[in-house]
Motif scaffolding. Sequence first.
Motif, mmCIF file in Angstrom:
data_model
loop_
_atom_site.group_PDB
_atom_site.id
_atom_site.type_symbol
_atom_site.label_atom_id
_atom_site.label_comp_id
_atom_site.label_asym_id
_atom_site.label_seq_id
_atom_site.Cartn_x
_atom_site.Cartn_y
_atom_site.Cartn_z
ATOM 1 N N HIS A 80 0.821 -1.212 0.000
ATOM 2 C CA HIS A 80 0.000 0.000 0.000
ATOM 3 C C HIS A 80 0.859 1.267 0.000
ATOM 4 O O HIS A 80 1.852 1.354 0.726
ATOM 5 C CB HIS A 80 -0.884 -0.065 1.252
ATOM 6 C CG HIS A 80 -1.725 1.127 1.540
ATOM 7 N ND1 HIS A 80 -2.915 1.381 0.892
ATOM 8 C CD2 HIS A 80 -1.573 2.130 2.439
ATOM 9 C CE1 HIS A 80 -3.452 2.492 1.382
ATOM 10 N NE2 HIS A 80 -2.658 2.967 2.317
ATOM 11 N N SER A 100 -2.483 -1.251 -3.665
ATOM 12 C CA SER A 100 -3.393 -0.334 -2.978
ATOM 13 C C SER A 100 -2.708 1.022 -2.819
ATOM 14 O O SER A 100 -1.485 1.070 -2.635
ATOM 15 C CB SER A 100 -3.746 -0.904 -1.600
ATOM 16 O OG SER A 100 -4.592 -0.031 -0.893
ATOM 17 N N MET A 102 -3.166 5.103 -0.995
ATOM 18 C CA MET A 102 -3.898 6.111 -0.263
ATOM 19 C C MET A 102 -3.747 7.433 -1.002
ATOM 20 O O MET A 102 -2.626 7.885 -1.254
ATOM 21 C CB MET A 102 -3.349 6.296 1.151
ATOM 22 C CG MET A 102 -4.063 7.419 1.896
ATOM 23 S SD MET A 102 -3.315 7.786 3.474
ATOM 24 C CE MET A 102 -4.636 8.764 4.229
ATOM 25 N N GLU A 139 -7.579 4.121 -0.564
ATOM 26 C CA GLU A 139 -7.946 4.688 0.739
ATOM 27 C C GLU A 139 -7.979 6.198 0.584
ATOM 28 O O GLU A 139 -7.077 6.780 -0.019
ATOM 29 C CB GLU A 139 -6.879 4.290 1.785
ATOM 30 C CG GLU A 139 -7.047 4.952 3.157
ATOM 31 C CD GLU A 139 -5.907 4.578 4.130
ATOM 32 O OE1 GLU A 139 -5.244 3.525 3.951
ATOM 33 O OE2 GLU A 139 -5.673 5.364 5.064
ATOM 34 N N ALA A 188 -11.638 2.318 1.448
ATOM 35 C CA ALA A 188 -11.392 2.482 2.886
ATOM 36 C C ALA A 188 -11.278 3.962 3.169
ATOM 37 O O ALA A 188 -10.837 4.736 2.319
ATOM 38 C CB ALA A 188 -10.110 1.761 3.293
ATOM 39 N N VAL A 229 -10.228 3.537 8.720
ATOM 40 C CA VAL A 229 -8.783 3.444 8.940
ATOM 41 C C VAL A 229 -8.388 4.424 10.034
ATOM 42 O O VAL A 229 -8.762 5.596 9.994
ATOM 43 C CB VAL A 229 -7.995 3.783 7.658
ATOM 44 C CG1 VAL A 229 -6.482 3.638 7.892
ATOM 45 C CG2 VAL A 229 -8.454 2.909 6.496
#
Length: 328
Positions: A80, A100, A102, A139, A188, A229
């Motif tokens: 991530h 993944s 963010m 995310e 998320a 999260v």
Amino acid sequence: ALVTLRQLLDHAAENGYAIPAFNVNNMEQMLAIMKAADRTDSPVIMQASRGARAFAGDATLSHLIRAAIEMYPHIPVCMHQDHGNSASTCMSAILAGFSSVMMDGSLSEDGRTPLSFENNVAVTAKVSEMAHLVGVSVEGEIGHLGSLESGRGEAEDGHGFDGELSRDMLLTDPEEAAEFVRLTKVDALAIAIGTSHGAYKFSRKPDGDILSIKRLKEIHARLPDTHLVMHGSSSVPQELQELINAHGGEVKPTYGVPVEEIQEGIRHGVRKVNVDTDLRLAFTGAIRRVFALHPGEFDPRKYLAPGIEAMAAVCGDRYEQFGAAGHA
Ligand code: G3H
Ligand code: 13P
Ligand code: NA
Ligand code: ZN
């Protein structure tokens, strides 16, 4: 196998646990995270910040994760991007093999100013659309991390916004969160409830005034199907502060996020819990101890191996405490 964040968090939600997401910058952290996951039979989220990518290089990091998967083929691993600051950072992470990303649109790209809701939605929705085209999870973050005690952003360790923020900005608004998830389709959602990055989160054991699990519950009530999260979730254990200070270090007295509070969060929708500082403290404490006790030692393996074990002990504790153990 390499898996997405979505796959891991869906399973965590079905089974009522959370997965610690540990930051990785080097081989020793990777080995510690994987050893502990193997010992406790836990799924793994390894995350690299922009700083980690600059420190180690994308090739090193992506091959480190692939080495982890080759060494432990029975453990699912998500790789991530932590705190991507732009669509371009997220896209280059995807090209480097991350499963993944963010997109942290709570702040401007240079991290100096809070971004408006509309601008956060725009950049996050764009990343979400592109990432999902290639099967990568996303995310997002809504609200601003910072101290409810001082009413400031994160001056401390150079992370995030260094300036005054109202209590309103420091606590994610449930309605805004719901609108954000609807518009961006993130997998998320990182929320602000009074935690901040680094070792110096609270000057006392946090109560409801400075760490709002109440707000977390309100967000979960409004968004029962969204994976929440928690950032800034190191517990900053007293014994690790003492280990460092007993061997020449100078960590000032401080408090982190108590594990019981995180566990209460896990009962209310928290599925990913970010932990970096606790591994930094464990690694530094173990190395300082070797340096202090064996000043003649200069084979790096003699201090890196205890450093790995100290980090693995913290990872193992968190896998167990967050309920991830047994779910690999
Ligand atoms: O975002 C916070 C993490 O602890 C990563 O820290 O940006 O110093 O690598 P870093
Ligand atoms: P800590 O500094 O509490 O470990 O938080 C890490 C984090 O949130 C990484 O994104
Ligand atoms: Na993250
Ligand atoms: Zn964070």
